[in-house]
Design a protein around this motif. Structure first.
Motif, PDB file in Angstrom:
ATOM      1  N   GLY A 531      20.188  34.823  21.496  1.00  0.00           N
ATOM      2  CA  GLY A 531      19.126  35.191  20.566  1.00  0.00           C
ATOM      3  C   GLY A 531      18.774  34.100  19.593  1.00  0.00           C
ATOM      4  N   SER A 532      19.334  32.915  19.735  1.00  0.00           N
ATOM      5  CA  SER A 532      19.086  31.845  18.775  1.00  0.00           C
ATOM      6  C   SER A 532      18.664  30.564  19.478  1.00  0.00           C
ATOM      7  CB  SER A 532      20.343  31.597  17.937  1.00  0.00           C
ATOM      8  OG  SER A 532      20.756  32.772  17.289  1.00  0.00           O
ATOM      9  N   LEU A 533      17.713  30.674  20.363  1.00  0.00           N
ATOM     10  CA  LEU A 533      17.289  29.506  21.138  1.00  0.00           C
ATOM     11  C   LEU A 533      16.034  28.847  20.580  1.00  0.00           C
ATOM     12  CD1 LEU A 533      17.888  30.918  24.739  1.00  0.00           C
ATOM     13  CD2 LEU A 533      19.430  29.546  23.333  1.00  0.00           C
ATOM     14  N   GLY A 534      15.480  29.382  19.502  1.00  0.00           N
ATOM     15  CA  GLY A 534      14.342  28.752  18.856  1.00  0.00           C
ATOM     16  C   GLY A 534      12.980  29.201  19.336  1.00  0.00           C
ATOM     17  N   GLY A 535      12.911  30.025  20.373  1.00  0.00           N
ATOM     18  CA  GLY A 535      11.616  30.415  20.917  1.00  0.00           C
ATOM     19  C   GLY A 535      10.789  31.260  19.979  1.00  0.00           C
ATOM     20  N   ILE A 536      11.440  32.172  19.239  1.00  0.00           N
ATOM     21  CA  ILE A 536      10.707  33.031  18.317  1.00  0.00           C
ATOM     22  C   ILE A 536      10.307  32.260  17.069  1.00  0.00           C
ATOM     23  CG2 ILE A 536      10.922  35.031  16.790  1.00  0.00           C
ATOM     24  CD1 ILE A 536      10.418  35.816  19.608  1.00  0.00           C
ATOM     25  N   VAL A 537      11.227  31.465  16.517  1.00  0.00           N
ATOM     26  CA  VAL A 537      10.931  30.707  15.305  1.00  0.00           C
ATOM     27  C   VAL A 537       9.723  29.794  15.507  1.00  0.00           C
ATOM     28  CG1 VAL A 537      11.796  28.850  13.834  1.00  0.00           C
ATOM     29  CG2 VAL A 537      13.228  30.819  14.317  1.00  0.00           C
ATOM     30  N   ALA A 538       9.579  29.222  16.689  1.00  0.00           N
ATOM     31  CA  ALA A 538       8.453  28.328  16.968  1.00  0.00           C
ATOM     32  C   ALA A 538       7.119  29.049  16.854  1.00  0.00           C
ATOM     33  CB  ALA A 538       8.611  27.718  18.359  1.00  0.00           C
ATOM     34  N   GLN A 539       7.112  30.367  17.071  1.00  0.00           N
ATOM     35  CA  GLN A 539       5.864  31.128  16.963  1.00  0.00           C
ATOM     36  C   GLN A 539       5.405  31.287  15.523  1.00  0.00           C
ATOM     37  OE1 GLN A 539       4.188  32.013  19.766  1.00  0.00           O
ATOM     38  NE2 GLN A 539       5.846  30.916  20.801  1.00  0.00           N
ATOM     39  N   GLY A 540       6.289  31.003  14.555  1.00  0.00           N
ATOM     40  CA  GLY A 540       5.924  31.150  13.156  1.00  0.00           C
ATOM     41  C   GLY A 540       5.270  29.940  12.543  1.00  0.00           C
ATOM     42  N   GLU A 541       5.211  28.819  13.266  1.00  0.00           N
ATOM     43  CA  GLU A 541       4.482  27.659  12.753  1.00  0.00           C
ATOM     44  C   GLU A 541       2.996  28.021  12.616  1.00  0.00           C
ATOM     45  OE1 GLU A 541       5.650  24.977  11.561  1.00  0.00           O
ATOM     46  OE2 GLU A 541       7.748  25.272  12.139  1.00  0.00           O
ATOM     47  N   PRO A 542       2.344  27.596  11.538  1.00  0.00           N
ATOM     48  CA  PRO A 542       0.985  28.078  11.227  1.00  0.00           C
ATOM     49  C   PRO A 542      -0.003  28.007  12.384  1.00  0.00           C
ATOM     50  CG  PRO A 542       1.843  26.820   9.397  1.00  0.00           C
ATOM     51  CD  PRO A 542       2.848  26.691  10.489  1.00  0.00           C
ATOM     52  N   GLN A 543      -0.064  26.892  13.084  1.00  0.00           N
ATOM     53  CA  GLN A 543      -1.041  26.774  14.163  1.00  0.00           C
ATOM     54  C   GLN A 543      -0.713  27.721  15.306  1.00  0.00           C
ATOM     55  OE1 GLN A 543      -3.995  24.745  14.095  1.00  0.00           O
ATOM     56  NE2 GLN A 543      -4.334  26.289  15.685  1.00  0.00           N
TER      57      GLN A 543
END
Length: 617
Positions: A531-543
Motif C-alpha cells: 500500500g505504499s508504492l507511491g501510485g496514489i500520492v502521485a495523483q495528488g500533484e496539482p496537474q
C-alpha cells in the motif's frame, strides 16, 4: 458403522488429542475482522462451523496494537491481532460446529451430526459412508440470536396440535428425512418427511412472519458461546436465512488513523512499557529509559514528555455525541484527523506512522473547487471489530444500537478487541469553502438542498422503521455537502483506479463532513508494504489532480443507464440514492464506508437540462 472409540491407552489418547488440536483451516487476519469474525459462520470443506467468542481465542501477549484514540472511543483496554495461521500448538481461533443439523444425500436422514455415527475426524454418514451436508437453513432474530432451523416444528405446527397429539409424535424421538424432488428450484421442491407420516415442503419459510404465524419463537441461541449460553425472554421475531446469506452476519468495525503525537516510535515504546512508566516520577522514568537504552536515541526530557502525554490521554473523558444519528464522518475522531491532515507533518526518523506534506507544485496549477491538497505519504490505520448484528446492518440510532452483539461472554475479563493495522498512503482534499457556501445557499425546487431533502426524507423513513418508540424523534443529519463529497470520492476512486494501477477495491474513502469540515481522504491501505508504492500520492500533484478530476467529471456526466439514472427520483437500497448506479459511481464494498448509499452525481455535474446546478458544472 459405529463411531470409532476414543478409549484406549496413552498412545490412542495422544492421537485423539492431536486430532482435536489439528487446525481445521486458515483465514487471513483481515478476514477475522470483516468476514469471519466472532459469531460468523464459516464453511471449511464440506462442513460448517461458527467462530467462537473472544473468551476462547488463543492470542499472544506480544500481538498487541496501540491506538489510544480508538481505545478511548470503544472503551477498551487495548487491541490484539487475531491469531496467525498456522497457530502454534493449535491454539488459534476456536470454532464450534454450527449448524449441528446435517442430512445424508444417500439415505436422506435429517438429524444432528453426532447421531450419524460417523468417525470423529471425518464428515461421513456412519451407514452410507458418503459425505454429509450441513443444513442449508438457519433462523436468526434482529437481536443477534442464531439457532437451528426448526424442521420438526415447521412440519408439525401448521398441521395443528390436535393431529400431532393423535399421532403421538415426540420431537425428541421423531425421525426426519429431507428430500429434494428436483421438479423445481424453489423451496417447494425441498420436502421434509417425519416417520409419523407428516410431510411437507419448505415453501413459504422465508416469509417475514412465517415463524411467528406458526408460534415458533426465538430461544435466544448464541452458539458461538456454546449450547448453554442462551438468553431468555427474547421477543424479537425469527427470520429464516440461508446459511451463507450475507444477512447472517454484519460486522461493526471502527477505525482510526495514527496521527501526532501517537505516530512516533517513541510513543510506541512508551506504551509497550506503560506499566513501568505511567504514574512514575521523572527520576524513575529517566532511570527506566537509561536501562532500556532509549537515551542513546532520545533525550530524557523527550521520554518524560511522551509519558505525560500518554497519561493525559487516559484522563480525558470521552464526550458522548449530541446527535445520535450523526454520521461517523462528523465524529470527534474524524475532527482530530481533519485538523491534522490540513497541517504539515514532515519526514523524520521517529515519524513512524504519519507523514503529510503539501504537493511540490502547490499553487502553480489551479484545481477548480478544491481548496487544499495534502499528500499523505505514510499512514497507519487501526481497524477493530467491536460487535456484530444480524438481519440488518446497524444504523446510527440510539435504540438500534441495542442490537449490537458483544464479542465476549465475560466483558470484564476480556476487555480487548480484535484489530488489524494497515499501512498505506493517500491524498487529502478539501473543498473551496466560499464556493461551497455559495452553492449550498442556492434555492428552488431543483437546488442542491432540495435534492438532499429527498434523500433525507427517505433516510428518516428508514430510521423510523428501526425505532419502536414512536415518540422518539428521528432526524437525518444528511446534507447536500455530505452527498457532494461522497459522490466526488467515488468518482475519483473510479478514475484513479484506471490511472494508477490499483483496482477500485484497493482504494478506500474516509469522509470528513460537518458544518466546519468538507474533506475526503482517498487512500490505499494493506497489511503489507504493497500500500505504499507511491501510485496514489502521485495523483495528488496539482496537474495530475486537475487532469484526473476533469476526466472523472466528464466520465460521470453521462451514464449508460441515462436518462433513467439521471432522472431517477430514488434508487439504491431503501431509496437512499438519486442519480447513482453500478454503471456510473457505485464502488466495491471494500471502498465505500457508507455501503453505496447517499450518492447523487447530479450534485457534481448538474443535469443535462441545467435545472440542477452541479458544484463543478
Amino acid at each position: 458403522m459405529a463411531r470409532r472409540s476414543t478409549a484406549g491407552g496413552a498412545g490412542n489418547a495422544a492421537r485423539q488429542e492431536k486430532v482435536r488440536k489439528s487446525p481445521l483451516g486458515a483465514v487471513r487476519r483481515a478476514q477475522q475482522i470483516t468476514t469471519y469474525g466472532v459469531g460468523a459462520m464459516i464453511a471449511i470443506g464440506d462442513q460448517s462451523f461458527i467462530v467462537s467468542g473472544l473468551d476462547t481465542w488463543g492470542t499472544r501477549a506480544d500481538d498487541i496494537l496501540f491506538e489510544p484514540r480508538l481505545q478511548e472511543c470503544l472503551k477498551v483496554n487495548g487491541f490484539r491481532l487475531p491469531p496467525a495461521a498456522p497457530a502454534p500448538s493449535g491454539n488459534g481461533v476456536k470454532v464450534r460446529r454450527f449448524p449441528e443439523t446435517y442430512s445424508c444425500p444417500k439415505c436422506s436422514a435429517l438429524k444432528r451430526f453426532r447421531d450419524f455415527g460417523g468417525r470423529r475426524n471425518d464428515n461421513n454418514c456412519g451407514d452410507c459412508e458418503v459425505p454429509l451436508v450441513p443444513s442449508r437453513f438457519v433462523v436468526a432474530c434482529a437481536h443477534g440470536h442464531l439457532d437451528e432451523f426448526p424442521y420438526w416444528q415447521w412440519l408439525h405446527a401448521r398441521r395443528g396440535d390436535e393431529r400431532r397429539a393423535r399421532r403421538g409424535c415426540d420431537p425428541a424421538k421423531a425421525r426426519l428425512s429431507l428430500h429434494s424432488e428436483g421438479r423445481t428450484a424453489s423451496l417447494r421442491g425441498i420436502v421434509v418427511t417425519c416417520d409419523c407420516g407428516e410431510s411437507g415442503s419448505l415453501e413459504g419459510a422465508f416469509g417475514r412472519d412465517a415463524m411467528a404465524a406458526l408460534g415458533i419463537t426465538c430461544r435466544g441461541g448464541r452458539p458461538w458461546f456454546g449450547r448453554g449460553a442462551r438468553e431468555a425472554n427474547c421477543t424479537s421475531p425469527l427470520r429464516v436465512l440461508q446459511r451463507g446469506s450475507s444477512a447472517a452476519w454484519f460486522p461493526n468495525v471502527a477505525s482510526a488513523l495514527s496521527i501526532p503525537p501517537w505516530h512516533r516510535k517513541l510513543m510506541q515504546l512508551v506504551n509497550q512499557s506503560r506499566k513501568h512508566l505511567v504514574g512514575k516520577s521523572d527520576e524513575r522514568i529517566g532511570e527506566y529509559a537509561q536501562d532500556e537504552g532509549w537515551l542513546d536515541r532520545y533525550s530524557e526530557e523527550e521520554v518524560i514528555q511522551t509519558v505525560r502525554t500518554l497519561e493525559s490521554a487516559g484522563e480525558q473523558p470521552q464526550e458522548e455525541p449530541e446527535d445520535e444519528t450523526a454520521f461517523e464522518a462528523a465524529s470527534r475522531i474524524r475532527q482530530e484527523e481533519y485538523r491534522q491532515l490540513r497541517r504539515e507533518t514532515p519526514e523524520h526518523p521517529d515519524n513512524q506512522h504519519f507523514v503529510c506534506l503539501p504537493p511540490k507544485n502547490a499553487g502553480k496549477v489551479e484545481v477548480p473547487g478544491i481548496d487544499q491538497v495534502m499528500l499523505v505519504k505514510r499512514l497507519r490505520e487501526v481497524r477493530a471489530l467491536h460487535s456484530f448484528t444480524r438481519i440488518e446492518p446497524l444504523m446510527r440510532v440510539k435504540e438500534d444500537r441495542e442490537r449490537a452483539v458483544d464479542l465476549a461472554l465475560n466483558k470484564e475479563e476480556v476487555n480487548w478487541l480484535p484489530a488489524i493495522e494497515v499501512i498505506g498512503e493517500g491524498v487529502f482534499l478539501s473543498l473551496d469553502p466560499e464556493k461551497l457556501a455559495t452553492w449550498e445557499a442556492l434555492t428552488g425546487p431543483d437546488s442542491p438542498e432540495a435534492r438532499a431533502q429527498r434523500l433525507r426524507r427517505n433516510h428518516e423513513s428508514h430510521l423510523r422503521r428501526r425505532v419502536k418508540d414512536r415518540k422518539v424523534p428521528v432526524d437525518s443529519s444528511l446534507t447536500s455537502r455530505f452527498v457532494l463529497l461522497h459522490t466526488l470520492a467515488h468518482a475519483l476512486i473510479n478514475e484513479w483506479s484506471l490511472d494508477c494501477g490499483y483496482p477500485a477495491s484497493a482504494i478506500r474513502e474516509r469522509l470528513y463532513v460537518n458544518e466546519d469540515m468538507a474533506g475526503v481522504l482517498l487512500y490505499t491501505a494493506t497489511s503489507d508494504s504493497a500500500g505504499s508504492l507511491g501510485g496514489i500520492v502521485a495523483q495528488g500533484e496539482p496537474q495530475s489532480l486537475a487532469d484526473s478530476l476533469k476526466s472523472a467529471l466528464e466520465r460521470i456526466s453521462w451514464c449508460s443507464a441515462d436518462p433513467l439514472c439521471m432522472e431517477s427520483d430514488a434508487s439504491g437500497v431503501n431509496s437512499l440514492n438519486l442519480a447513482a448506479c453500478h454503471a456510473c459511481v457505485l464502488l466495491p464494498e471494500t471502498s465505500c464506508e457508507m455501503n453505496n448509499i447517499f450518492l447523487d452525481r447530479a450534485l457534481l455535474v448538474g443535469t443535462p437540462d441545467d435545472k440542477v446546478p452541479g458544484f463543478f458544472s
